[in-house]
Enzyme design. Structure first.
Site, PDB file in Angstrom:
ATOM      1  N   ARG A 113      40.441  50.788 -41.598  1.00  0.00           N
ATOM      2  CA  ARG A 113      40.220  50.364 -42.989  1.00  0.00           C
ATOM      3  C   ARG A 113      41.417  49.578 -43.524  1.00  0.00           C
ATOM      4  O   ARG A 113      41.277  48.801 -44.470  1.00  0.00           O
ATOM      5  CB  ARG A 113      39.971  51.582 -43.884  1.00  0.00           C
ATOM      6  N   MET A 159      31.521  59.215 -46.166  1.00  0.00           N
ATOM      7  CA  MET A 159      30.723  59.699 -45.038  1.00  0.00           C
ATOM      8  C   MET A 159      31.545  60.584 -44.115  1.00  0.00           C
ATOM      9  O   MET A 159      31.056  61.598 -43.603  1.00  0.00           O
ATOM     10  CB  MET A 159      30.150  58.517 -44.251  1.00  0.00           C
ATOM     11  N   GLU A 160      32.802  60.222 -43.899  1.00  0.00           N
ATOM     12  CA  GLU A 160      33.661  61.044 -43.052  1.00  0.00           C
ATOM     13  C   GLU A 160      33.793  62.456 -43.631  1.00  0.00           C
ATOM     14  O   GLU A 160      33.764  63.460 -42.904  1.00  0.00           O
ATOM     15  CB  GLU A 160      35.044  60.396 -42.927  1.00  0.00           C
ATOM     16  N   GLY A 161      33.923  62.537 -44.954  1.00  0.00           N
ATOM     17  CA  GLY A 161      34.017  63.839 -45.603  1.00  0.00           C
ATOM     18  C   GLY A 161      32.732  64.637 -45.497  1.00  0.00           C
ATOM     19  O   GLY A 161      32.753  65.852 -45.261  1.00  0.00           O
TER      20      GLY A 161
END
Length: 446
Positions: A113, A159-161
């Site tokens: 990122r 989304m990762e969380g």
């Protein structure tokens, strides 16, 4: 029972980890059974973002794919053949593997990122091209019109969380139909580039801030997820060293002809007599360790940016934490959290304090002793830890406690006024459950 495999690569800022998951679908409307083992987990360094040369503005795609991504697939395939031969008594294993179509998911996180968009596109597109070229050579498959942006993609912190929360609670069994108490665990992940929290608030929270995770027709959760990019251990360390350099008067004046002539920087967050090189504004500085624990704690605190005001988004019940972020109020007599990644490895590798509630006083004493020990003594005590990890751990440990107690305002065990007589220990670290590593990648597999 329908059995499938899926391979997920966590392409993080400091390395790439691959996980092969076995998925067995159960009755309709229930969650599948997802399993893996340590033997199907592999790691390569550095992270895929490291193959971008900022000076030349080029990506070494050949080395990235062959030494990092392809190497992980080869190791996984070798282990899969070994296990299936034992399971199938060596009968038609090669034919069976050839028949498999194992979906590939390479999900890049905070390190990618931070790259320029052009570099991101070149890396992701190059990986897809190489995977398509290999489609007939192994069972790991990418599919037409599904690779770039889907199977190979940069996932956002939200989304990762969600994946991390799902993985944690799936492995701890709180999502099972037999779980009648409706209690889940909050997920906390500290990596090299970012810091993250995901939890289902027990206190009423602003719905605008939340996500709804629907697992089955009758099973859904309201989640709050937030990622702080730049607040992982490595990025925080980088900001800290830049701060030390700019605190020198001669490095912070209006004259160009004598800037940055002092290249020696003294660091309270580096163990006694440890030395590191650090490049800032294309100039190399020599960092010398003083190992002063109390001074280190004070110097780190401003990096949390707690002075930035919060926009509460009409969330009257929320708490303004750090870097201008409002988080739903946490009930520390009820809500429970598990820290993985740096939370786990730092406390485990150095102090053997993992998989149990973190005693604040004991942890502080251990950190102080570590930071104020001569670096040569530390190297003899921890011979298996690489130099960069060992020398950087004094800062990382202090950053961990600052984020946890000053940033997220977690109570300090045995100091703050909170009832620990029940089962609701607010925070502990974990690395695995039932021989399966805790990673957000299982959430992706689900």
């Amino acid at each position: 029972m329908d059995t499938k495999y899926i391979i997920v690569l966590d392409a993080g800022s400091s390395g790439t980890r691959s996980f092969l998951y076995k998925i067995e679908n159960n009755k309709k409307g229930s969650l599948p059974k997802v399993t893996t083992s340590k033997s199907f987990t592999f790691r390569n360094q550095p992270g895929i973002s490291s193959y971008y040369d900022f000076n030349k503005k080029k990506v070494n795609l050949k080395e990235l794919f062959e030494d990092n991504v392809e190497d992980l697939f080869k190791k996984t395939l070798k282990q899969l053949k070994h296990d299936l031969k034992e399971e199938m008594n060596d009968e038609n294993v090669d034919d069976y593997i050839d028949s498999l179509e194992i979906p590939v998911y390479i999900q890049a996180t905070a390190g990618m990122r931070l790259l320029p968009e052009k570099a991101q596109n070149e890396i992701l597109g190059g990986i897809c091209d190489n995977l398509f070229d290999k489609n007939d050579d192994w069972p790991f498959k990418v599919f037409e019109n599904k690779c770039l942006g889907n199977q190979v993609a940069i996932i956002d912190g939200q989304m990762e969380g969600v994946y991390g929360w799902l993985s944690l609670n799936y492995q701890l069994g709180t999502l099972e139909e037999s779980n009648d108490n409706d209690i889940t665990y909050g997920f906390m992940d500290m990596g090299g580039a970012s810091q993250q929290i995901a939890f289902s608030p027990s206190v009423n929270a602003n719905k605008k801030q939340g996500s709804i995770l629907k697992l089955t027709a009758d099973n859904q959760y309201n989640l709050f997820v937030k990622t702080w990019l730049g607040f992982g251990t490595n990025q925080a360390r980088k900001r800290y060293l830049q701060q030390l350099i700019m605190l020198n008067l001669e490095n912070n004046n209006d004259f160009d002809d004598d800037d940055f002539t002092n290249r020696i920087i003294y660091d309270n967050c580096l163990p006694v007599n440890a030395e590191q090189d650090f490049v800032f504004n294309n100039k190399k500085f020599e960092i010398k360790g003083l190992g002063d624990f109390e001074s280190c704690e004070r110097m780190i605190y401003p990096l949390l940016l707690k002075h930035i005001p919060c926009d509460d988004n009409d969330d009257l019940e929320g708490e303004c934490l750090f870097n201008g972020v409002t988080v739903p109020k946490i009930d520390f007599n009820k809500d429970r959290f598990v820290g993985i990644s740096e939370y786990y490895y730092l406390t485990k590798d150095l102090f053997d304090m993992s998989d149990k509630p973190i005693n604040f006083i004991t942890l502080e004493q251990n950190i102080k002793k570590f930071c104020e020990t001569d670096y040569e003594v530390l190297k003899s005590k921890y011979p298996d830890l690489p130099d960069d990890l060992l020398s950087g751990s004094c800062f990382k440990l202090n950053w961990l406690t600052n984020v946890l107690h000053e940033g997220f305002q977690f109570p300090r065990l045995d100091i703050d006024n909170i009832d620990y007589t029940n089962d609701y220990i607010p925070f502990m670290t974990m690395g695995e459950v039932d021989d399966m590593e805790l990673s957000w990648t299982m959430g992706k597999a689900l």
